[in-house]
Design an enzyme around this catalytic site. Structure first.
Site: not given
Ligand code: AMP
Length: 283
Positions: A30, A32-33, A36-37, A149, A187, A189
């Site tokens: 989604m 906002a990399l 982790g992505h 993930g 994250s 977020r």
């Protein structure tokens, strides 16, 4: 890196690559990399010939309108990170491209008990929307391998179930959680945390780690209760801390009766909701 906004254009490109015998790896996100992505993208780039990353903030998996509206969007940084990670294709569709027939889901899958506890209990409709978009994106991309993930453990279990029930011809690969140096799981977020909230947030991973250390001395119920207490500090409200069977996602009562055990938690910090998990036992 190739950029496609239309499914038909992406399909045309991938069909040509497939005809040349190339394999496709897919990482749905989604945006906002963060690292982790990109660890998923790097894994896809190593394991397959064509790595495809999608960025689509899926409206059907948000149960709160403000959460959707405030979901971070950082398109330029995303493109830079994907270039660095060696991504072959970025798929950036608009909502009508993903849902040409409207957002009502026709996907009817019985997830058994998998979508009931934890996130399912706190975010009504979330997993239905998530499964809907993953299925739709799989139909468009038709990858050989799908990379997701461990950070979203319950999501992974539900997608695994969906692939099995629908007999989708794709191999699902789990990627370990990438953390900040202080243990906080990366994250999108995290961008919404205030500096004060950010200083408290590592308590989530600290509590998961302490829970793992208490494994032999205490029962799962005692560990969960202690963890809920530890997470109840000013500025943080824990929603749940469950010690579950890693396959069925049901709360366990006796550690010895399960081969794979995972502690999963969700906390709220102001308006921001963070989740994390840690494998407690894996025989
Ligand atoms: P999202 O953009 O949050 O929907 O996440 C897209 C994919 O990246 C999902 O498969 C997540 O599980 C995965 N992911 C998110 N955060 C992390 C992380 N810190 N480490 C590893 N994978 C992650």
């Amino acid at each position: 890196m190739f950029l496609f906004k239309k499914s038909a254009d992406l399909r045309h490109f991938l069909d040509l690559r497939k005809k040349q015998g190339q394999t496709v790896g897919f990482v749905p996100t989604m945006g906002a990399l963060h690292q982790g992505h990109t660890s998923l993208v790097r894994q896809a780039a190593v394991a397959t010939d064509v790595s495809v990353c999608s960025i689509f903030v899926n409206p059907t998996q948000f149960n709160e309108a403000t959460d959707l509206a405030k979901y971070p969007r950082t398109p330029e940084k995303d493109i830079t990170l994907l270039l660095e990670a060696g991504c072959t294709v970025l798929f950036l569709p608009e909502v009508p491209e993903v849902y040409p027939d409207g957002q009502q889901s026709t996907l009817n899958i019985d997830f058994g008990q998998l979508d009931q506890p934890m996130e399912g209990a706190h975010r009504p409709g979330h997993f239905k929307g998530m499964a809907q978009v993953v299925k739709r994106l799989l139909d468009i991309v038709q990858p050989d391998q799908l990379f997701m993930g461990q950070k979203d453990y319950q999501q992974f279990a539900i997608v695994r179930h969906m692939i099995s029930v629908l007999q989708l011809p794709v191999k699902l690969v789990m990627s370990t959680t990438v953390r900040e140096p202080d243990g906080l799981a990366m994250s999108s977020r995290n961008l919404r945390l205030t500096p004060e909230q950010r200083t408290i947030a590592p308590l989530i991973f600290q509590t998961l780690s302490s829970a793992k250390e208490s494994l032999l001395a205490e029962s799962p119920q005692e560990i969960s209760a202690a963890a809920m207490k530890a997470l109840s500090v000013p500025g943080m409200v824990p929603e749940y801390f469950e010690i579950v069977d890693g396959t069925t996602l049901q709360t366990i009562h006796n550690m010895d009766e399960h081969e794979l055990v995972v502690a999963c938690t969700a906390v709220k910090m102001g308006e921001v909701r963070l989740i994390d998990n840690l494998v407690m036992k894996n025989l």
